[in-house]
Design a protein around this motif. Sequence first.
Motif, PDB file in Angstrom:
ATOM      1  N   THR A   1       0.815  -1.224   0.000  1.00  0.00           N
ATOM      2  CA  THR A   1       0.000   0.000   0.000  1.00  0.00           C
ATOM      3  C   THR A   1       0.841   1.264   0.000  1.00  0.00           C
ATOM      4  OG1 THR A   1      -0.102  -0.016   2.423  1.00  0.00           O
ATOM      5  CG2 THR A   1      -1.866  -1.157   1.219  1.00  0.00           C
ATOM      6  N   LYS A   2       2.173   1.130   0.094  1.00  0.00           N
ATOM      7  CA  LYS A   2       3.114   2.250   0.172  1.00  0.00           C
ATOM      8  C   LYS A   2       2.935   3.074   1.457  1.00  0.00           C
ATOM      9  CE  LYS A   2       5.055   1.841  -3.971  1.00  0.00           C
ATOM     10  NZ  LYS A   2       4.326   0.676  -4.490  1.00  0.00           N
ATOM     11  N   ASP A   3       2.219   2.505   2.445  1.00  0.00           N
ATOM     12  CA  ASP A   3       2.041   3.195   3.731  1.00  0.00           C
ATOM     13  C   ASP A   3       3.220   2.954   4.683  1.00  0.00           C
ATOM     14  OD1 ASP A   3      -0.398   4.213   2.966  1.00  0.00           O
ATOM     15  OD2 ASP A   3      -1.539   2.535   3.810  1.00  0.00           O
ATOM     16  N   TYR A   4       3.953   1.876   4.447  1.00  0.00           N
ATOM     17  CA  TYR A   4       5.048   1.503   5.343  1.00  0.00           C
ATOM     18  C   TYR A   4       6.312   1.202   4.538  1.00  0.00           C
ATOM     19  CZ  TYR A   4       1.336   0.814   8.809  1.00  0.00           C
ATOM     20  OH  TYR A   4       0.266   0.996   9.660  1.00  0.00           O
ATOM     21  N   ILE A   5       7.436   1.380   5.196  1.00  0.00           N
ATOM     22  CA  ILE A   5       8.722   0.915   4.682  1.00  0.00           C
ATOM     23  C   ILE A   5       9.242  -0.150   5.640  1.00  0.00           C
ATOM     24  CG2 ILE A   5      11.150   1.516   4.390  1.00  0.00           C
ATOM     25  CD1 ILE A   5      10.369   4.131   3.210  1.00  0.00           C
ATOM     26  N   TRP A   6       9.704  -1.251   5.047  1.00  0.00           N
ATOM     27  CA  TRP A   6      10.331  -2.306   5.831  1.00  0.00           C
ATOM     28  C   TRP A   6      11.836  -2.260   5.584  1.00  0.00           C
ATOM     29  CZ3 TRP A   6       7.959  -5.588   9.243  1.00  0.00           C
ATOM     30  CH2 TRP A   6       6.563  -5.600   9.225  1.00  0.00           C
ATOM     31  N   THR A   7      12.613  -2.301   6.664  1.00  0.00           N
ATOM     32  CA  THR A   7      14.075  -2.263   6.533  1.00  0.00           C
ATOM     33  C   THR A   7      14.691  -3.534   7.111  1.00  0.00           C
ATOM     34  OG1 THR A   7      14.406  -1.152   8.664  1.00  0.00           O
ATOM     35  CG2 THR A   7      14.092   0.245   6.729  1.00  0.00           C
TER      36      THR A   7
ATOM     37  N   LYS B   1      -2.140   8.451   7.840  1.00  0.00           N
ATOM     38  CA  LYS B   1      -2.078   7.554   8.992  1.00  0.00           C
ATOM     39  C   LYS B   1      -1.267   8.178  10.134  1.00  0.00           C
ATOM     40  CE  LYS B   1      -2.620   3.212   6.454  1.00  0.00           C
ATOM     41  NZ  LYS B   1      -3.906   2.864   7.088  1.00  0.00           N
ATOM     42  N   ILE B   2      -0.225   8.917   9.769  1.00  0.00           N
ATOM     43  CA  ILE B   2       0.567   9.617  10.791  1.00  0.00           C
ATOM     44  C   ILE B   2      -0.302  10.638  11.522  1.00  0.00           C
ATOM     45  CG2 ILE B   2       2.422  11.307  11.108  1.00  0.00           C
ATOM     46  CD1 ILE B   2       3.997   9.807   8.965  1.00  0.00           C
ATOM     47  N   ALA B   3      -1.109  11.413  10.750  1.00  0.00           N
ATOM     48  CA  ALA B   3      -1.992  12.411  11.361  1.00  0.00           C
ATOM     49  C   ALA B   3      -3.018  11.746  12.273  1.00  0.00           C
ATOM     50  CB  ALA B   3      -2.692  13.220  10.268  1.00  0.00           C
ATOM     51  N   GLN B   4      -3.536  10.588  11.842  1.00  0.00           N
ATOM     52  CA  GLN B   4      -4.505   9.864  12.655  1.00  0.00           C
ATOM     53  C   GLN B   4      -3.887   9.427  13.981  1.00  0.00           C
ATOM     54  OE1 GLN B   4      -6.065   6.424  10.694  1.00  0.00           O
ATOM     55  NE2 GLN B   4      -7.532   5.958  12.298  1.00  0.00           N
ATOM     56  N   ARG B   5      -2.668   8.924  13.926  1.00  0.00           N
ATOM     57  CA  ARG B   5      -1.993   8.517  15.163  1.00  0.00           C
ATOM     58  C   ARG B   5      -1.677   9.713  16.046  1.00  0.00           C
ATOM     59  NH1 ARG B   5       2.113   3.434  14.512  1.00  0.00           N
ATOM     60  NH2 ARG B   5       0.695   2.043  13.394  1.00  0.00           N
ATOM     61  N   LEU B   6      -1.310  10.816  15.409  1.00  0.00           N
ATOM     62  CA  LEU B   6      -1.027  12.020  16.191  1.00  0.00           C
ATOM     63  C   LEU B   6      -2.250  12.452  16.986  1.00  0.00           C
ATOM     64  CD1 LEU B   6       1.159  14.319  13.904  1.00  0.00           C
ATOM     65  CD2 LEU B   6       1.732  13.461  16.170  1.00  0.00           C
ATOM     66  N   ARG B   7      -3.406  12.455  16.327  1.00  0.00           N
ATOM     67  CA  ARG B   7      -4.643  12.853  17.028  1.00  0.00           C
ATOM     68  C   ARG B   7      -4.904  11.943  18.217  1.00  0.00           C
ATOM     69  NH1 ARG B   7      -6.464  13.743  11.650  1.00  0.00           N
ATOM     70  NH2 ARG B   7      -7.449  11.682  11.578  1.00  0.00           N
ATOM     71  N   GLN B   8      -4.631  10.659  18.016  1.00  0.00           N
ATOM     72  CA  GLN B   8      -4.844   9.714  19.125  1.00  0.00           C
ATOM     73  C   GLN B   8      -3.847   9.928  20.260  1.00  0.00           C
ATOM     74  OE1 GLN B   8      -4.511   5.959  17.102  1.00  0.00           O
ATOM     75  NE2 GLN B   8      -6.562   6.075  16.199  1.00  0.00           N
ATOM     76  N   ASN B   9      -2.651  10.404  19.915  1.00  0.00           N
ATOM     77  CA  ASN B   9      -1.616  10.594  20.931  1.00  0.00           C
ATOM     78  C   ASN B   9      -1.767  11.897  21.709  1.00  0.00           C
ATOM     79  OD1 ASN B   9      -0.467   8.180  20.195  1.00  0.00           O
ATOM     80  ND2 ASN B   9       1.114   9.089  18.895  1.00  0.00           N
ATOM     81  N   VAL B  10      -2.551  12.846  21.183  1.00  0.00           N
ATOM     82  CA  VAL B  10      -2.764  14.113  21.886  1.00  0.00           C
ATOM     83  C   VAL B  10      -3.812  13.893  22.978  1.00  0.00           C
ATOM     84  CG1 VAL B  10      -3.575  16.492  21.687  1.00  0.00           C
ATOM     85  CG2 VAL B  10      -2.109  15.516  19.906  1.00  0.00           C
ATOM     86  N   LYS B  11      -3.402  14.063  24.223  1.00  0.00           N
ATOM     87  CA  LYS B  11      -4.271  13.756  25.363  1.00  0.00           C
ATOM     88  C   LYS B  11      -4.939  14.986  25.965  1.00  0.00           C
ATOM     89  CE  LYS B  11      -3.068   9.479  24.915  1.00  0.00           C
ATOM     90  NZ  LYS B  11      -4.001   8.527  24.284  1.00  0.00           N
ATOM     91  N   ARG B  12      -4.417  16.166  25.684  1.00  0.00           N
ATOM     92  CA  ARG B  12      -4.998  17.379  26.263  1.00  0.00           C
ATOM     93  C   ARG B  12      -4.691  18.567  25.352  1.00  0.00           C
ATOM     94  NH1 ARG B  12      -1.270  20.800  28.585  1.00  0.00           N
ATOM     95  NH2 ARG B  12       0.820  19.939  28.980  1.00  0.00           N
ATOM     96  N   ASN B  13      -5.226  19.736  25.720  1.00  0.00           N
ATOM     97  CA  ASN B  13      -4.960  20.974  24.994  1.00  0.00           C
ATOM     98  C   ASN B  13      -3.868  21.780  25.706  1.00  0.00           C
ATOM     99  OD1 ASN B  13      -6.908  20.984  22.770  1.00  0.00           O
ATOM    100  ND2 ASN B  13      -8.450  20.982  24.404  1.00  0.00           N
ATOM    101  N   PHE B  14      -3.343  22.748  25.003  1.00  0.00           N
ATOM    102  CA  PHE B  14      -2.371  23.650  25.611  1.00  0.00           C
ATOM    103  C   PHE B  14      -3.022  24.458  26.730  1.00  0.00           C
ATOM    104  CE2 PHE B  14      -0.555  23.248  21.285  1.00  0.00           C
ATOM    105  CZ  PHE B  14       0.759  22.929  21.605  1.00  0.00           C
TER     106      PHE B  14
END
Length: 516
Positions: A457-463, A479-492
């Motif tokens: 899918t060209k979403d990942y690189i395997w090394t 997918k990176i943006a989706q994970r970022l949203r999940q990792n943000v737990k609070r606001n400034f």
Amino acid sequence: MNKNIIIGCLGVLLLLLVAVTLYMRHGNDERISELETEIDALRKHEKQSEVDRRVSQQMEEIAYGQQVLSEERSKEAIHQSEIAQEMTLRSESERKKAIEAQGIAEESAQEARNAYQMAEHQRVEAEHAKLVADTLNYISLGRTLGSQSYSIYQTGDKELGNMLAYASYLYTKNYGGDLYTPAVFQALIQSAGGRRNWNVHNGSISRIDISAKNNQLLTVSSYGEIFVHQFQDGQLRTTRLMNDQNYCFRDVFAAKDGKEYAVSHTGHLVVFNGKTVNQILYLENIDRPFSIQNVNDSKQLLIIGENSIALLDIATDKIIGTRRLDFRVMSVGRRDYKPLLFDNRGRMHLFNGLDDITNEKVPVSGQVTAFASSKNEHLTAYGMADGTIWLIDKNGKSFKLVGHLSQVTKMKLNGKRLYSSSYDGKLLFWVTDDPQIKPITLFQSSSWLTDFTFSSTKDYIWTGEHNGTMTEYLISLPKIAQRLRQNVKRNFTKEEWNYYVGKGIPYREVKVNSEQ
């Protein structure tokens, strides 16, 4: 008798006289009557003439009156005409004045319109300039937030680092910035945490490939290992098909029909199907084979040794031809979907068939250890033993890309994006159409990076790494943006916002359920 005759004659005369008298009297009466009639007629005519005369006189008087009236009217008409002419002249003068005034008014209106348009244009330009300035400021802010995120994340404050990374993503994306800018992209991939690794091999992973048909990942090592990997329920399941240190595998290839091949430096070719090893072929007269390349629409495989090549028929798994080379093959790439061999004398050889191999000079100096090309983008890249990468565009212009510290081991061109790995442990990413082509570090390993490949899918690189570690690396921005949203737990907090973002920037929340 005579007397009687005379008396008779007299009587007749008398009668005649009487008759004549009577006739004349009757005639006179008629004449008188006629005269009377004529007199009456004359009287009537005279009366009529008098009437006519009087009527004529009256008519003359009327005509005279009308003439006088007509003359008066004529004089009045002349007077009115003179007035009308004077008014016409005055009107014409007023019309000319009105036209002149209209012209002046139109000129004034045009001047006003021009002034308005100029003012509107200046307003639009001012708004555009402000918008551009604001856009550039926000894009610059995105880069600054990315740099802050990367540094703060490294100190261990992952919570704040994630918030800064996501704010960097929002400002860069919403204002049309380049998310692949190093300061932004490195912060995103770091905070997204899209990296997983498995230490699976005892020896150095020499090659890694994807079997699209079987949905499997294939790896081989210098310790004679052939492993098949597959994700099940989010876990990587590894099957060891071969583990024999008498072999030193250098390449692995997944054919379209589901069969897989691994070539050993010892001169052996292993044929397997993802579950079991089918057969092991000995490649006679092929010195130290190290590469497998598909040819003829994947109907055949070219087995490449240091000084010789062999052609394998995939349908029968039999060698159908070999050729001894008058040069030493140092590395292999592909150009125009054909194998391209690089020797140790600065030349390259395009394989068209066993009896048709071209010979041309490499356009750059040094030993080529990796090669990549894009036919659609008309780009070619040469990775060198000293870590330098030479990029040549469609106009023949060369760009020297400096980012690796040691030999380049693998390169891939995906459109205008160039990926490269090296023995320095870095997996770098280059945006080739950027005015200043600078490297973005996707991954830094403590071990040599020997190979990499993309997921289907060209979403990942395997090394694959020298220490036997296999790493999955997330590169898809959605997918990176989706994970970022999940990792943000609070606001400034307001204090954090003012300190890191700036007091002049309107406060916004970053912890949301959907992308802002």
